[in-house]
Design a protein around this motif. Structure first.
Motif, PDB file in Angstrom:
ATOM      1  N   VAL A  72      59.903  39.730 -30.122  1.00  0.00           N
ATOM      2  CA  VAL A  72      59.658  40.993 -30.293  1.00  0.00           C
ATOM      3  C   VAL A  72      60.865  41.749 -29.411  1.00  0.00           C
ATOM      4  CG1 VAL A  72      58.116  42.927 -29.410  1.00  0.00           C
ATOM      5  CG2 VAL A  72      57.016  40.869 -30.580  1.00  0.00           C
ATOM      6  N   PHE A  73      61.085  41.474 -28.099  1.00  0.00           N
ATOM      7  CA  PHE A  73      62.209  41.984 -27.457  1.00  0.00           C
ATOM      8  C   PHE A  73      63.458  41.903 -28.079  1.00  0.00           C
ATOM      9  CE2 PHE A  73      59.169  41.828 -23.496  1.00  0.00           C
ATOM     10  CZ  PHE A  73      59.101  43.213 -23.459  1.00  0.00           C
ATOM     11  N   GLY A  74      63.845  40.774 -28.909  1.00  0.00           N
ATOM     12  CA  GLY A  74      64.838  40.508 -29.252  1.00  0.00           C
ATOM     13  C   GLY A  74      64.918  41.504 -30.536  1.00  0.00           C
ATOM     14  N   VAL A  75      63.960  41.633 -31.594  1.00  0.00           N
ATOM     15  CA  VAL A  75      64.058  42.495 -32.365  1.00  0.00           C
ATOM     16  C   VAL A  75      64.189  43.971 -32.044  1.00  0.00           C
ATOM     17  CG1 VAL A  75      62.517  43.300 -34.249  1.00  0.00           C
ATOM     18  CG2 VAL A  75      62.642  41.038 -34.014  1.00  0.00           C
ATOM     19  N   LEU A  76      63.649  44.412 -30.976  1.00  0.00           N
ATOM     20  CA  LEU A  76      63.981  45.727 -30.699  1.00  0.00           C
ATOM     21  C   LEU A  76      65.386  45.867 -30.068  1.00  0.00           C
ATOM     22  CD1 LEU A  76      60.718  46.582 -28.075  1.00  0.00           C
ATOM     23  CD2 LEU A  76      61.465  47.653 -30.360  1.00  0.00           C
ATOM     24  N   GLY A  77      65.867  44.968 -29.280  1.00  0.00           N
ATOM     25  CA  GLY A  77      67.291  44.786 -29.017  1.00  0.00           C
ATOM     26  C   GLY A  77      68.123  44.989 -29.973  1.00  0.00           C
ATOM     27  N   GLY A  78      67.808  44.310 -30.997  1.00  0.00           N
ATOM     28  CA  GLY A  78      68.883  44.105 -32.714  1.00  0.00           C
ATOM     29  C   GLY A  78      68.764  45.502 -33.295  1.00  0.00           C
ATOM     30  N   PHE A  79      67.670  46.301 -33.268  1.00  0.00           N
ATOM     31  CA  PHE A  79      67.498  47.428 -33.842  1.00  0.00           C
ATOM     32  C   PHE A  79      68.221  48.656 -33.155  1.00  0.00           C
ATOM     33  CE2 PHE A  79      63.373  46.406 -36.183  1.00  0.00           C
ATOM     34  CZ  PHE A  79      64.039  46.466 -37.562  1.00  0.00           C
ATOM     35  N   ASN A  80      68.087  48.430 -31.896  1.00  0.00           N
ATOM     36  CA  ASN A  80      68.799  49.474 -31.017  1.00  0.00           C
ATOM     37  C   ASN A  80      70.360  49.236 -30.968  1.00  0.00           C
ATOM     38  OD1 ASN A  80      66.824  50.763 -29.878  1.00  0.00           O
ATOM     39  ND2 ASN A  80      66.496  49.351 -28.590  1.00  0.00           N
ATOM     40  N   VAL A  81      70.889  47.858 -31.176  1.00  0.00           N
ATOM     41  CA  VAL A  81      72.246  47.836 -31.215  1.00  0.00           C
ATOM     42  C   VAL A  81      72.788  48.062 -32.603  1.00  0.00           C
ATOM     43  CG1 VAL A  81      73.941  45.824 -31.306  1.00  0.00           C
ATOM     44  CG2 VAL A  81      72.335  45.835 -29.416  1.00  0.00           C
ATOM     45  N   ALA A  82      72.043  47.755 -33.602  1.00  0.00           N
ATOM     46  CA  ALA A  82      72.392  48.243 -34.740  1.00  0.00           C
ATOM     47  C   ALA A  82      72.582  49.943 -35.035  1.00  0.00           C
ATOM     48  CB  ALA A  82      71.332  47.755 -36.033  1.00  0.00           C
TER      49      ALA A  82
END
Length: 196
Positions: free
Chosen positions: A68-78
Motif C-alpha cells: 500500500v505504501f509502495g503504491v502511494l509512493g508510486g502514484f506520487n512519483v508519477a
C-alpha cells in the motif's frame, strides 16, 4: 521571460517538491528512515502512524502494508514526473507545447486523485484519519487549481492570436487599397500623356 511563466514555474515547482517529498515519506518513514551522507532522514513516523494503525485495524499484514505504501509512493512519483514535464512544456515550449501542458497536468492530478482515494479508503476503513490523508488531499486540491489555471491561460493566447491575425489583415487591406489608388493615378497620367 513573462511574469505568468515565472508564476507557473514557481507554482509547479512547489507541487513537484511537495509530491516528491510525500513519496519519500511514504516510502521511508514506515521503515524507520534512511541514512544519506551521514544524515538520518524521515525517521519520525508521525505522518504515517495513523495510516499504519488503520491498516493494522483492518488486518493487513506487514507485506500488504508495504505494498500500500509502495503504491502511494508510486502514484506520487508519477504525479511529480508528469507535473515536471507539464512545467517544462508550459514554461519553455512554444504555443503547441503549451497546449500539451494541460493534459500532462491533468494526468498528474489523476495520479494524485488515485493516491488520495487509496489513502482515504484505508483511513476510513481503519477508523484513523491522519496526517497522510490530509497531505494527499492537499496535494490533490493544489493540482486541481493548477489544472484550472492552465485551462484559463490556454484561452488567452488564442484570443491574442486572433487579434494579431485581424491586425495583419487590416495592414494588408490598407496596403492593397493604397497600391490600387497609386495604380489608378498612374493609369490616369498615362492616358493624359497619350491623349496629348
Amino acid at each position: 521571460m513573462k511574469t505568468s511563466r515565472l508564476f507557473y514555474t514557481s507554482m509547479m515547482l512547489f507541487w513537484i517538491s511537495f509530491l516528491a517529498l510525500l513519496a519519500l515519506v511514504v516510502t521511508y518513514a514506515p521503515q524507520g528512515g534512511v541514512e544519506l551522507a551521514g544524515l538520518t532522514l524521515f525517521v519520525d513516523t508521525g505522518l504515517v502512524d495513523a495510516a499504519m494503525t488503520a491498516m493494522d485495524g483492518i488486518g493487513l499484514s506487514l507485506m500488504a502494508q508495504s505494498v500500500v505504501f509502495g503504491v502511494l509512493g508510486g502514484f506520487n512519483v508519477a504525479s511529480a514526473g508528469l507535473l515536471l514535464f507539464a512545467m517544462m512544456f508550459c514554461v519553455l515550449g512554444e504555443e503547441r507545447e503549451q497546449r500539451e501542458a494541460r493534459p500532462l497536468a491533468e494526468g498528474a492530478a489523476a495520479c494524485t486523485a488515485a493516491a488520495a482515494a487509496l489513502s482515504v479508503a484505508v483511513s476510513f476503513a481503519g477508523g484513523q484519519a491522519g496526517a497522510l490523508m490530509v497531505l494527499q488531499l492537499t496535494a490533490l486540491g493544489g493540482l486541481l487549481l493548477t489544472v484550472t489555471s492552465l485551462a484559463q491561460s490556454a484561452i488567452a493566447p488564442a484570443d491574442t492570436k486572433a487579434g494579431d491575425v485581424a491586425a495583419l489583415d487590416d495592414v494588408i487591406a490598407d496596403h492593397a487599397a493604397n497600391h490600387a489608388a497609386f495604380s489608378a493615378q498612374l493609369a490616369s497620367f498615362s492616358r493624359r500623356g497619350s491623349a496629348s
